[in-house]
Structures are given as C-alpha cells and as structure tokens.
Motif scaffolding. Structure first.
Motif, mmCIF file in Angstrom:
data_model
loop_
_atom_site.group_PDB
_atom_site.id
_atom_site.type_symbol
_atom_site.label_atom_id
_atom_site.label_comp_id
_atom_site.label_asym_id
_atom_site.label_seq_id
_atom_site.Cartn_x
_atom_site.Cartn_y
_atom_site.Cartn_z
ATOM 1 N N THR A 238 0.845 -1.181 0.000
ATOM 2 C CA THR A 238 0.000 0.000 0.000
ATOM 3 C C THR A 238 0.888 1.240 0.000
ATOM 4 N N ALA A 239 0.305 2.354 -0.447
ATOM 5 C CA ALA A 239 1.051 3.613 -0.488
ATOM 6 C C ALA A 239 1.108 4.220 0.911
ATOM 7 N N ASP A 240 2.174 4.938 1.190
ATOM 8 C CA ASP A 240 2.355 5.599 2.481
ATOM 9 C C ASP A 240 1.974 7.068 2.378
ATOM 10 N N ASP A 241 1.589 7.624 3.531
ATOM 11 C CA ASP A 241 1.324 9.053 3.598
ATOM 12 C C ASP A 241 2.642 9.822 3.593
ATOM 13 N N ALA A 242 2.529 11.137 3.410
ATOM 14 C CA ALA A 242 3.711 11.986 3.496
ATOM 15 C C ALA A 242 4.258 11.946 4.924
ATOM 16 N N PRO A 243 5.577 12.041 5.097
ATOM 17 C CA PRO A 243 6.155 11.963 6.451
ATOM 18 C C PRO A 243 5.561 12.978 7.421
ATOM 19 N N SER A 244 5.317 14.202 6.952
ATOM 20 C CA SER A 244 4.764 15.217 7.847
ATOM 21 C C SER A 244 3.366 14.832 8.315
ATOM 22 N N ALA A 245 2.558 14.270 7.422
ATOM 23 C CA ALA A 245 1.212 13.833 7.804
ATOM 24 C C ALA A 245 1.273 12.676 8.785
ATOM 25 N N GLU A 337 6.605 15.862 26.881
ATOM 26 C CA GLU A 337 7.451 16.507 25.880
ATOM 27 C C GLU A 337 8.515 15.536 25.370
ATOM 28 N N ALA A 338 9.121 14.777 26.286
ATOM 29 C CA ALA A 338 10.129 13.802 25.868
ATOM 30 C C ALA A 338 9.517 12.744 24.956
ATOM 31 N N LEU A 339 8.295 12.315 25.268
ATOM 32 C CA LEU A 339 7.643 11.300 24.448
ATOM 33 C C LEU A 339 7.299 11.858 23.069
ATOM 34 N N ARG A 340 6.890 13.113 22.996
ATOM 35 C CA ARG A 340 6.612 13.721 21.688
ATOM 36 C C ARG A 340 7.856 13.674 20.807
ATOM 37 N N ARG A 341 8.981 14.048 21.383
ATOM 38 C CA ARG A 341 10.212 14.018 20.598
ATOM 39 C C ARG A 341 10.564 12.590 20.193
ATOM 40 N N GLN A 342 10.341 11.652 21.106
ATOM 41 C CA GLN A 342 10.636 10.252 20.794
ATOM 42 C C GLN A 342 9.721 9.741 19.677
ATOM 43 N N ILE A 343 8.445 10.155 19.702
ATOM 44 C CA ILE A 343 7.499 9.708 18.672
ATOM 45 C C ILE A 343 7.927 10.214 17.302
ATOM 46 N N VAL A 344 8.350 11.474 17.225
ATOM 47 C CA VAL A 344 8.821 12.013 15.951
ATOM 48 C C VAL A 344 10.009 11.199 15.437
ATOM 49 N N ALA A 345 10.935 10.883 16.340
ATOM 50 C CA ALA A 345 12.100 10.085 15.930
ATOM 51 C C ALA A 345 11.682 8.686 15.498
ATOM 52 N N GLU A 346 10.732 8.088 16.197
ATOM 53 C CA GLU A 346 10.276 6.748 15.836
ATOM 54 C C GLU A 346 9.625 6.728 14.459
ATOM 55 N N VAL A 347 8.798 7.739 14.183
ATOM 56 C CA VAL A 347 8.134 7.786 12.874
ATOM 57 C C VAL A 347 9.159 7.967 11.762
ATOM 58 N N GLU A 348 10.098 8.878 11.956
ATOM 59 C CA GLU A 348 11.116 9.105 10.924
ATOM 60 C C GLU A 348 11.970 7.860 10.705
ATOM 61 N N THR A 349 12.341 7.187 11.796
ATOM 62 C CA THR A 349 13.145 5.972 11.670
ATOM 63 C C THR A 349 12.370 4.862 10.973
ATOM 64 N N ALA A 350 11.091 4.712 11.362
ATOM 65 C CA ALA A 350 10.272 3.659 10.750
ATOM 66 C C ALA A 350 10.033 3.937 9.272
ATOM 67 N N ALA A 351 9.827 5.215 8.913
ATOM 68 C CA ALA A 351 9.633 5.556 7.499
ATOM 69 C C ALA A 351 10.891 5.236 6.684
ATOM 70 N N ALA A 352 12.057 5.543 7.251
ATOM 71 C CA ALA A 352 13.302 5.196 6.571
ATOM 72 C C ALA A 352 13.455 3.683 6.451
ATOM 73 N N GLY A 353 12.996 2.947 7.468
ATOM 74 C CA GLY A 353 13.057 1.491 7.408
ATOM 75 C C GLY A 353 12.177 0.922 6.310
ATOM 76 N N VAL A 354 10.988 1.514 6.100
ATOM 77 C CA VAL A 354 10.113 1.054 5.011
ATOM 78 C C VAL A 354 10.765 1.307 3.654
ATOM 79 N N THR A 355 11.361 2.487 3.481
ATOM 80 C CA THR A 355 12.031 2.792 2.218
ATOM 81 C C THR A 355 13.164 1.797 1.938
ATOM 82 N N ALA A 356 13.965 1.534 2.972
ATOM 83 C CA ALA A 356 15.062 0.583 2.798
ATOM 84 C C ALA A 356 14.547 -0.815 2.506
ATOM 85 N N ALA A 357 13.458 -1.222 3.180
ATOM 86 C CA ALA A 357 12.903 -2.561 2.960
ATOM 87 C C ALA A 357 12.363 -2.705 1.539
#
Length: 437
Positions: A238-245, A337-357
């Motif tokens: 399936t297609a992915d949403d934009a990273p910002s979304a 606040e710490a969790l918000r920052r962690q969530i942003v990092a998790e989403v960016e890392t996971a999106a990069a993982g999908v691209t690599a996969a």
C-alpha cells in the motif's frame, strides 16, 4: 461495534482452532486471535479496576445512610442495689425487679453539602486515571498487534525458506542422478559425482537448519495466537502518507501520549484535592431511633444537625502531599514533551526502514531473476559439456540464496510497514485488513 465483531470473530477462531492442530490464517485473523489473548485481557481488567475509582469518588456526593437494630434480653435484672449498711443491712442487697427485654432500631443520614472542591478534585482525578487506563489498553493492543505482525512475517519468511531449500534439495537429487549417469558413461570424472553428492548433503543440512528456524519462528506466533498458524501469505503493498502527515497523526493519536496527559491531569487534580483538605466542609446529619423499653421516658427520638467540620492544624501534611502531587504532575508534563520528541524520531526511523525494505525487495527480485537465468544457462552449458559441474552447483546455490533472500526481504517489508503504522498509532487491523492475504 467493529471491535466487538472482531472479538467475536477471534473467539470463533479460537473455538475452531481447538479441533485442529494447525490452521492456515491471514495476517488479520492472526492479529484478531492475539488481541483476544490473555495479554490484552489483563490490561483491560486493570483499566476496569481503575474505572471503579470514579464510582468511589462520586459516592462522596451521595447521602450516606446507616441503619442499626439492637435487642437485649436480661434475666433477673436487679433493678437497683441497696448498699451495705444503708438500712442497717450487713451486706449489699440487690432488689430484683424482674426480667427486662429491650429492642431498638435507628437510622442515620449524612449528606455532604459543600467541601470547597475536594470531592470535585477527587472525581476529576479518578476520571483522568480511568482515561489513562483506557489509553494504556489501546497501547497494549498495539504492542500485541505489532508483535503478531513481526511473528507472522518471521514465520512466513522461515516457511518460505524451507520451501526454497526443499526445491533445492529436489534439484540436488536430480543433479546427482544426472552427474552419476554421465560419470558411468565416462563423460565426467568421479570428482564431479563426489562434488554433486557433497552439494546435496550440504543442501539437506541447510534444510534441517531451516526447519529448526521455522519451528522456532512459528512457535512465537503460536504463543501469541494460541493456535498453530500456517501463514497464508503476506498482505499487498500500500502507499504511504507523506512523512509530515504521519508525524502529525502520530502526535494526535498515540495512546501512550494520551495516557501521559491523563496521568498528568490526574496528578494535578490530586494536588487540588490535597490542598482542599485544609478547608472546612459542610454537611447535614440527621437520625431517628425507636426503642421499646419501659424504663425510658422517651422511646422515640429524632435529631438533625448542620455540621461544619474544619481541620485546625495538621502539621503541614496536606501542604506536603499537595506539593508531592504537583511535582509528579510537572514530571509527567516533562515526560509528555520527551515522548513527543521520541514519537517524531520513531516515525522518521520507521519511514526510513520502510524505504530501505522496499529497496531490498526490489534488489531481491532482480537477484532472483538474474540467478534463475544464470542457472538456466549453466544447465544448458553443462549438458553440452561447456560448463563444469562445480559451476553448475555454484549457480544452484546462488539461485537458492536469491530466492531465500527475496522471501526474507518481503517479510521484512511487512514488518517495517507494521513498525511505521505502530509508530503512527494506527490500528493494525485496519492497516492489514481484509485484503491481507
């Protein structure tokens, strides 16, 4: 309604699974079974326990009614005792007046009128804690679903590896047969037969290892679903949403973030409740009693009072408790606040993982095409005497590795997509829906 239907389907699958040792399931069906398992049920029970605090806090605003009943049966009631020497008597003289039986019933009512927000703060804290418990259930469901996707993908990849190596073992047997015939005809040397036989034994050893790995991988899936599962296949791409979304969606719907916000609200309400302990409260108390005792002048009594209760001095206990809850609320806010920052990092890392996969899948598909074509040519050249047996065996090994790598890459892509969906807080049952075959 959708979750109720999913739960019903999962229970039906569990009941059906009791009659079969192994079942072929889609990824969605496996997730439904896992979500009906003990891990989620335990979290739901904890949330239900937290929700009972709301009723306890609300009870302070309702009237408290107590009822009592007593009955006394006395025999040889002395009535009164004439002390020694009162009338010249040498000993104390009890004057028995007869048996005495008394009964009494009573009821008392207490109604809180005003407590300067103490009960309101307690109720707000309980509601926030109940909401946090519900968010934790959602987070637990997502964790279980993600673990199920990982286990399903691992079981699929391991099972496909077994199938690939089984085909390689069949091809190795055929190669040994052909090479042996050519050795018998004097076309090839004995060393070619030995090399082919060694290749076959090596493939059989790889097959045994692959079956061991598949057993362990599928056992993890069985532990989550409660049944022995044979994966039917991986879900379509399936297609992915934009990273910002995706980041915005994650910050809006991640249950862990919601749970922390509700825990902070609960702590702030507890601090308000503790500060209110130093303030007075106003209550109405009333009661009535009926007695059956002829020794009493008034057998029926009633009373009512307006009670103002205030704590004059508590040694600073209420202030200290309020300060403690306020400090914990500030810590929870910092955790948000710490969790918000962690969530942003998790989403960016996971999106990069999908691209690599996805790239690994594309590379794997090319590798399979190249290896299959190379094997086809080697077989033609070997049959024409233009290639050695070792070159043929090497081509067969490379073809097996390429097909195995492609299956692993496709499974890794599904797991990466699940990681991204989980990081965004999406429901994996929706991500891997009815089309997940």
């Amino acid at each position: 309604m959708r979750r109720a239907i999913s739960a019903a389907v999962a229970l039906a699958l569990v009941a059906a699974g009791a009659a079969a040792e192994e079942r072929s399931l889609t990824l969605r069906q496996a997730i439904e079974l896992a979500l009906a398992g003990p891990a989620v049920r335990a979290s739901e029970a904890q949330a239900e326990a937290a929700a009972t605090l709301v009723g306890q806090a609300r009870a302070a605003r309702l009237p408290a009614i107590d009822a009592s009943a007593t009955a006394n049966f006395l025999r040889d009631d002395p009535g009164l005792v004439v002390p020694r020497g009162a009338f010249g008597n040498p000993i104390a003289l009890p004057l028995v007046t007869g048996d005495r039986q008394t009964q009494a019933v009573g009821v008392s009512v207490r109604q809180l009128l005003y407590d300067f927000g103490r009960t309101g703060a307690a109720l707000a804290s309980a509601r926030a804690a109940a909401g946090a418990g519900a968010s934790e259930v959602q987070a637990r469901r997502r964790e279980v679903a993600l673990a199920t996707v990982r286990a399903y993908a691992g079981c699929y990849a391991a099972s496909r590896q077994v199938e690939v190596i089984e085909r390689a073992a069949t091809a190795a047997d055929e190669t040994v047969r052909v090479v042996t015939a050519m050795v018998d005809q004097g076309i090839l040397a004995r060393s070619d037969q030995l090399a082919a036989e060694y290749h076959r034994e090596n493939v059989l050893a790889d097959l045994a290892d692959a079956r061991r790995i598949a057993t362990a991988a599928c056992a993890r899936l069985t532990a989550l679903t409660g049944v022995a599962v044979t994966p039917l296949g991986l879900p379509p791409e399936t297609a992915d949403d934009a990273p910002s979304a995706t980041v915005a969606r994650a910050l809006a719907q991640r249950p862990e973030l919601t749970a922390l916000a509700r825990e902070r609200a609960a702590l702030e309400a507890r601090a308000r409740e503790a500060r209110a302990e130093r303030l007075p409260l106003l209550a109405l108390a009333a009661g009535a009693q009926k007695s059956w005792d002829h020794y009493l002048l008034h057998e029926s009594n009633a009373a009512a009072a307006l009670v103002l209760q205030a704590r004059v001095f508590d040694g600073g206990a209420a202030a200290a408790e309020a300060a403690r809850f306020a400090a914990q609320a500030r810590a929870a806010a910092a955790g948000e606040e710490a969790l918000r920052r962690q969530i942003v990092a998790e989403v960016e890392t996971a999106a990069a993982g999908v691209t690599a996969a996805r790239q690994r899948v594309a590379a794997g598909e090319r590798a399979v095409a190249a290896a299959d074509e190379a094997l086809r040519l080697e077989r033609l050249q070997h049959s024409a005497g233009l290639a050695t047996t070792r070159e043929l065996l090497e081509a067969m090994t490379q073809a097996t590795a390429a097909n195995d790598g492609l299956a692993a890459a496709r499974a890794a892509l599904v797991a990466a997509r699940a990681e991204l969906a989980a990081a965004a807080g999406d429901d994996l049952l929706d991500v891997f829906g009815e089309g997940a075959r």
